[in-house]
Design an enzyme around this catalytic site. Structure first.
Site, PDB file in Angstrom:
ATOM      1  N   SER A  15      79.599  24.730   5.961  1.00 11.55           N
ATOM      2  CA  SER A  15      80.079  26.070   5.771  1.00 11.55           C
ATOM      3  C   SER A  15      79.370  27.129   6.618  1.00 11.55           C
ATOM      4  CB  SER A  15      79.941  26.446   4.292  1.00 11.55           C
ATOM      5  OG  SER A  15      78.570  26.501   3.926  1.00 11.55           O
ATOM      6  N   SER A  41      75.829  21.830   4.967  1.00  8.80           N
ATOM      7  CA  SER A  41      76.348  23.038   5.620  1.00  8.80           C
ATOM      8  C   SER A  41      75.527  23.603   6.763  1.00  8.80           C
ATOM      9  CB  SER A  41      76.552  24.139   4.588  1.00  8.80           C
ATOM     10  OG  SER A  41      77.782  23.942   3.948  1.00  8.80           O
ATOM     11  N   LYS A  79      73.529  34.047   7.807  1.00  6.69           N
ATOM     12  CA  LYS A  79      74.731  33.659   7.065  1.00  6.69           C
ATOM     13  C   LYS A  79      75.033  34.711   5.997  1.00  6.69           C
ATOM     14  CE  LYS A  79      76.627  29.568   4.700  1.00  6.69           C
ATOM     15  NZ  LYS A  79      76.331  28.229   4.133  1.00  6.69           N
TER      16      LYS A  79
HETATM   17  N1  GLN Z   1      80.964  20.736   2.646  1.00  5.48           N
HETATM   18  C1  GLN Z   1      80.232  20.648   1.426  1.00  5.48           C
HETATM   19  C2  GLN Z   1      80.947  21.423   0.331  1.00  5.48           C
HETATM   20  O1  GLN Z   1      82.005  21.865   0.596  1.00  5.48           O
HETATM   21  C3  GLN Z   1      78.843  21.168   1.607  1.00  5.48           C
HETATM   22  C4  GLN Z   1      78.810  22.637   1.671  1.00  5.48           C
HETATM   23  C5  GLN Z   1      77.432  23.181   1.740  1.00  5.48           C
HETATM   24  O2  GLN Z   1      76.486  22.501   2.083  1.00  5.48           O
HETATM   25  N2  GLN Z   1      77.319  24.428   1.341  1.00  5.48           N
HETATM   26  O3  GLN Z   1      80.477  21.578  -0.752  1.00  5.48           O
END
Ligand code: GLN
Length: 493
Positions: A162, A186, A83
């Site tokens: 994400s 994410s 990532k």
């Molecule tokens: N979708 C969640 C957010 O927007 C979690 C994102 C994540 O785990 N980085 O914060």
């Protein structure tokens, strides 16, 4: 099946053992990986940077070491996607943001994140940096400053986020595994949407050194893989104490890979009714219940449990995560990293403002504003402090439940993958995708998502992947792997 398709079907463990046995060279695997990326990356948007030269060179070095009879690592020759939130020495690290890019050049850190260094130490090879929502804020990769990633099962749909690019690299069979990061879901949600395995370890189990910070009390680096054993092997390699992350745990690391063979006889599995309430798509519920039935058929004891504070998780998370983000992201000021925008005659304050205005996308700006607000004088007690108190209640719910069960089984997300464009203008709907993944994040507990039977979709769309989420007590990852391997062995997908 062509030789290339065959290689693409191998998981991490199989790829590593075939290379170790000399059935295939690391260079052949690397070439097949690059061919797969070449054939599908433009369509699916998994990678923002492909490190072809480094991959081939590294593969040749693995082959040479093998020819000399030197000991190979556990991941020798295995190509992985990383990532874009994790630092990779000398290689693009932009966290999906324009703010880490200046005059066309991406930020290239002078060091590797600990998790990345440990993978390399076992012979793994970097295939490239994976697309993501900017600063890991989002659930669809549509907040990436580059392009949205697309779900290999149906490219009109999101792979989730994400860590969407990492999920696409794995589900699109470009690399057998990848690293993501999980703050509120994410790793797990994109794994569920694309049909791969995604693990959020206990907070502190894996070093955060070199992970670009979003919300430090929640951020965890986690493996994604095409099968359960592959994810376990990645965790075995990246887990463990790191003096460079003061929140990393000192506990010894058990073999998660070995735990995959333990079976589930006698395991007590709790099913929380709060996770099967309104908002859960019936076809997702059916697949998840069938998988829980498969655990029972293999000897697990299934019983209902209660996690009553679950309904506060979304509100709590979006106060705490934005508060921490507003502080963490203050470092992107045009001085130390990446972008610097300096209008003619600008003083320091207007340089900061111009840089941050231009560098951050709308969702990141929204979160910085929200987070600054909940921390500000006069609102701190009402929002931030209150959210911390509710976080404690959520954690206590789990402590209570784990006094009578070994793990908890839930859906990973309330629906299967939604269409690109469908939710991007409606932040609240987007935030609700995380409803089942946030509680374990707030409680700091390990959780993973394993694919179960795909759910039939309307029209000409192929059936869409569904994930079963397994949540365990702190450092309970081995139990989760045992149960996930049992679900996988049931052959539901
Ligand atoms: N979708 C969640 C957010 O927007 C979690 C994102 C994540 O785990 N980085 O914060």
């Amino acid at each position: 099946m062509t030789r290339m398709d065959e290689m693409a079907s191998w998981g991490i463990v199989e790829t590593a053992s075939r290379i170790a046995a000399g059935e295939v060279s690391a260079e052949e695997v690397a070439r097949a990986t690059l061919a797969r990326i070449e054939a599908s990356n433009e369509r699916l948007g998994a990678f923002v940077d492909v490190t072809a030269g480094e991959l081939l060179e590294g593969a040749r070095a693995v082959d040479q070491r093998r020819a000399r009879g030197e000991a190979a690592g556990k991941l020798a020759g295995v190509p992985l996607g990383i990532k874009d939130a994790l630092c990779t020495r000398g290689v693009t690290t932009t966290c999906g943001s324009k703010v880490l890019r200046h005059r066309g050049e991406p930020w290239r850190p002078p060091y590797d994140a600990t998790a990345v260094a440990r993978l390399k130490g076992e012979g793994a090879l970097l295939a490239g940096k994976c697309n993501m929502d900017e600063f890991a804020m989002g659930s669809s990769t549509e907040n990436s400053a580059y392009f949205p990633s697309k779900n290999p099962v149906d490219p009109s749909r999101t792979p989730g986020g994400s860590s969407g690019g990492s999920a696409v690299a794995v589900a699109g069979r470009m690399t057998p595994g990848a690293l993501g990061s999980d703050t509120g879901g994410s790793v797990r949600q994109p794994a569920a949407y694309t049909g791969c395995v995604g693990v959020k370890p206990t907070h502190g189990r894996v070093s955060r050194f070199g992970l670009v910070a979003y919300a430090s009390s929640l951020d965890v680096v986690g493996p994604m893989a095409s099968d359960v054993r592959g994810a376990a092997r990645l965790l075995d390699v990246i887990a463990g104490h790191d003096p460079r992350d003061s929140t990393s745990l000192e506990a010894p690391v058990p073999s998660h890979e070995e735990a995959c063979g333990r079976g589930v006889r006698g395991l007590r599995v709790g099913v929380p009714e709060e996770y099967f309430a309104a908002g859960l798509a019936p076809e997702v519920a059916a697949s998840v219940r069938e998988a829980i039935g498969a655990l029972e058929a293999q000897g697990a004891e299934v019983r209902p449990v209660q996690l009553p504070h679950t309904r506060h998780a979304v509100a709590t998370y979006y106060v705490l995560a934005t508060a921490e983000a507003s502080s963490n992201l203050s470092r992107f000021d045009g001085v130390r990293f990446g972008l610097r925008v300096e209008p003619p005659g600008a003083d320091l304050a207007s340089m900061y403002g111009a840089t941050r205005n231009e560098g951050f996308g709308p969702e990141v700006r929204r979160r910085i504003l929200l987070g600054t607000y909940v921390l500000s004088h006069g609102y701190y007690e009402a929002y931030y402090l209150k959210a911390q108190q509710v976080r404690t209640l959520i954690r206590r719910d789990f402590l209570e439940v784990f006094s009578s069960v070994d793990l908890v089984a839930t859906p990973t997300a309330p629906t299967a993958a939604f269409r690109l464009g469908e939710q991007i203008d409606d932040p609240l709907t987007m935030y609700l995708n995380d409803i089942y993944t946030l509680p374990a994040s707030l409680a700091g507990l390990p959780a993973l998502s394993v694919p179960v039977r795909p759910a039939p979709a309307a029209g000409a769309t192929p059936a869409l992947p569904v994930g079963l989420q397994l949540i365990g007590p702190a450092l309970g990852e081995p139990v989760l792997f045992a149960a996930a391997a049992a679900v996988e062995a049931a052959g539901l997908r």
